[in-house]
Design a protein around this motif. Structure first.
Motif, short mmCIF file in Angstrom:
data_model
loop_
_atom_site.label_atom_id
_atom_site.label_comp_id
_atom_site.label_asym_id
_atom_site.label_seq_id
_atom_site.Cartn_x
_atom_site.Cartn_y
_atom_site.Cartn_z
N ILE A 124 0.83 -1.20 0.00
CA ILE A 124 0.00 0.00 0.00
C ILE A 124 0.87 1.26 0.00
N ALA A 125 2.15 1.09 0.22
CA ALA A 125 3.07 2.23 0.20
C ALA A 125 4.49 1.71 0.03
N ASP A 139 3.73 -4.66 8.09
CA ASP A 139 2.29 -4.41 8.07
C ASP A 139 2.01 -3.04 8.68
N ARG A 140 0.98 -2.40 8.17
CA ARG A 140 0.66 -1.05 8.63
C ARG A 140 0.34 -1.00 10.11
N SER A 141 -0.22 -2.09 10.67
CA SER A 141 -0.59 -2.09 12.08
C SER A 141 0.60 -2.05 13.02
N THR A 142 1.82 -2.23 12.52
CA THR A 142 3.00 -2.10 13.39
C THR A 142 3.24 -0.67 13.83
N GLY A 143 2.70 0.29 13.08
CA GLY A 143 2.96 1.70 13.37
C GLY A 143 4.24 2.20 12.73
N GLY A 145 6.70 3.42 9.65
CA GLY A 145 6.53 4.18 8.42
C GLY A 145 7.70 3.99 7.47
N LEU A 162 5.12 -0.94 2.90
CA LEU A 162 4.06 -1.25 3.87
C LEU A 162 3.00 -2.09 3.19
N THR A 163 2.50 -3.05 3.92
CA THR A 163 1.36 -3.85 3.50
C THR A 163 0.28 -3.72 4.55
N GLU A 164 -0.85 -4.39 4.40
CA GLU A 164 -1.91 -4.30 5.40
C GLU A 164 -2.63 -5.64 5.53
N HIS A 165 -3.23 -5.81 6.72
CA HIS A 165 -4.00 -7.02 7.05
C HIS A 165 -3.15 -8.28 6.97
#
Length: 377
Positions: A124-125, A139-143, A145, A162-165
């Motif tokens: 995603i980024a 993963d994005r949930s790690t916080g 950047g 960054l990835t997600e989920h």
């Protein structure tokens, strides 16, 4: 005239407060259903991420998620040469705790070979890993950047994407590194420990070990036939993607699923009892008015309709409040909450049935009222 509407309008504030209270309860029910579905989705996320057909693991084990599995890293070359295999890649999995900006981070580190199956499914980024060492996709949930640096083991990694989920069954966010970095993180010892192992003659242990080899089969080739060919080697076990998912849902998270399912069922029973008591109380408060209706010749179906309509209005307004509340707050839960349309429709149907059944107490009390009660003091 609509008697239910006029009765609700007469005591609108109390009726809305009752709906709000019931909405909070139904919101908890929806949250538990969403947590239940999220638990299953999280358990399958890492297994589905590579988009592969086969898992090759240590003989006698059920894969890297259910139990420990270690096989030589060069197994990938052998799997690649099996008939029907289109591509293969080696993977390692390990849980690591690290510090970032004075806070603890618990990461599920996945080591993979760039260019082969097993990497992050979607970014995603940022970008993917292009260097062989010290780059990380989190993963994005790690916080974390893009550009952040974090120490894992004895090395410092730069976040490049960054990835997600992407979380494991325990909810720990994933961090992707190269296979070489993951093996170094898993097997390298601190200098004092290394010297002790060297003195014992075990300091030169082979590090080229992986937890699994994943493979994609060619089009029009059945994964089961390829798996059977690999199983003939005896020292390896081959599990299809469907089999791996069955292991995860049927073993790894089964107890948690059953516990959440039981708690959700109890909440539904409590909701039914509360709706029944509310409708019964509302009916008992207007017994004299119901007796008056009977006295002037109102048919029973009019009285029954008033009570049932109030019960349905109470249930569906409460359901709407609960659904709105959970939809607005589900992203703030520490674990993923998955609300799907079919789950919400099923719960709405259950609320409809509960309201109908719960109104039975009120209907029974109303039908037993003596019209002469309206003439009392």
């Amino acid at each position: 005239m609509n008697l239910a509407y006029r009765d609700v309008r007469h005591k609108l504030g109390r009726f809305l407060l009752t709906c709000a209270g019931l909405g909070l309860l139904l919101g908890v029910v929806l949250a538990m259903i969403g947590i239940y579905r999220g638990l299953v989705v999280d358990a399958l996320t890492i297994a589905r991420a590579p988009g592969i057909d086969l898992w090759v693991v240590e003989s006698g084990t059920r894969g890297p998620f259910a139990e420990a599995s270690r096989i030589p890293g060069d197994t990938r070359e052998a799997i690649t040469r099996v008939g029907g295999v289109a591509a293969a890649g080696s993977l390692t999995y390990q849980t690591v705790e690290a510090e970032h900006q004075t806070r603890k981070l618990r990461l599920y580190v996945i080591g993979y070979e760039p260019g082969r199956p097993g990497g992050p499914p979607r970014l995603i980024a940022g970008r993917g890993i292009v260097r062989s060492h010290h780059e990380l996709v989190a993963d994005r949930s790690t916080g974390l950047g893009i550009g952040d640096r974090i120490a894992l083991g004895r090395n410092t990694f730069s976040v490049v994407g960054l990835t997600e989920h992407q979380v494991n069954s325990g909810g720990d966010p994933a961090a992707y590194v190269t296979l070489l970095d993951a093996q170094k993180l898993q097997f390298d010892l601190a200098p004092p420990a290394y010297r002790v192992q060297l003195a014992r003659g075990t300091g030169t242990a082979i590090r080229d070990t992986v937890n699994a080899v994943v493979a994609r089969v060619q089009p029009n080739v059945a994964p089961d036939s390829v798996a059977e060919s690999i199983r003939r080697w005896k020292h390896l076990a081959a599990i299809t993607q469907e089999g791996q998912e069955a292991i995860l849902t049927g073993s790894l998270v089964d107890r948690a699923r059953r516990q959440i399912g039981l708690f959700t069922s109890l909440l539904l029973v409590v909701s039914a009892v509360i709706i029944a008591l509310i409708i019964y109380t509302m009916t008992m408060e207007k017994l004299k008015q119901i007796a008056t209706l009977k006295l002037i010749g109102a048919p029973d179906r009019t009285i029954i309709g008033m009570i049932v309509q109030q019960a349905l209005a109470l249930g569906f307004i409460g359901f709407a409040i609960g659904a709105t509340l959970i939809s607005a707050t589900k992203d703030y839960f520490p674990r993923r909450v998955v609300l799907e349309a079919d789950n919400m429709l099923v719960l709405a149907g259950i609320v409809f049935l509960v309201c109908l059944l719960s109104s039975g107490l009120g209907v029974r009390a109303a039908l037993r009222v003596d019209p002469a009660t309206a003439l009392g003091g």
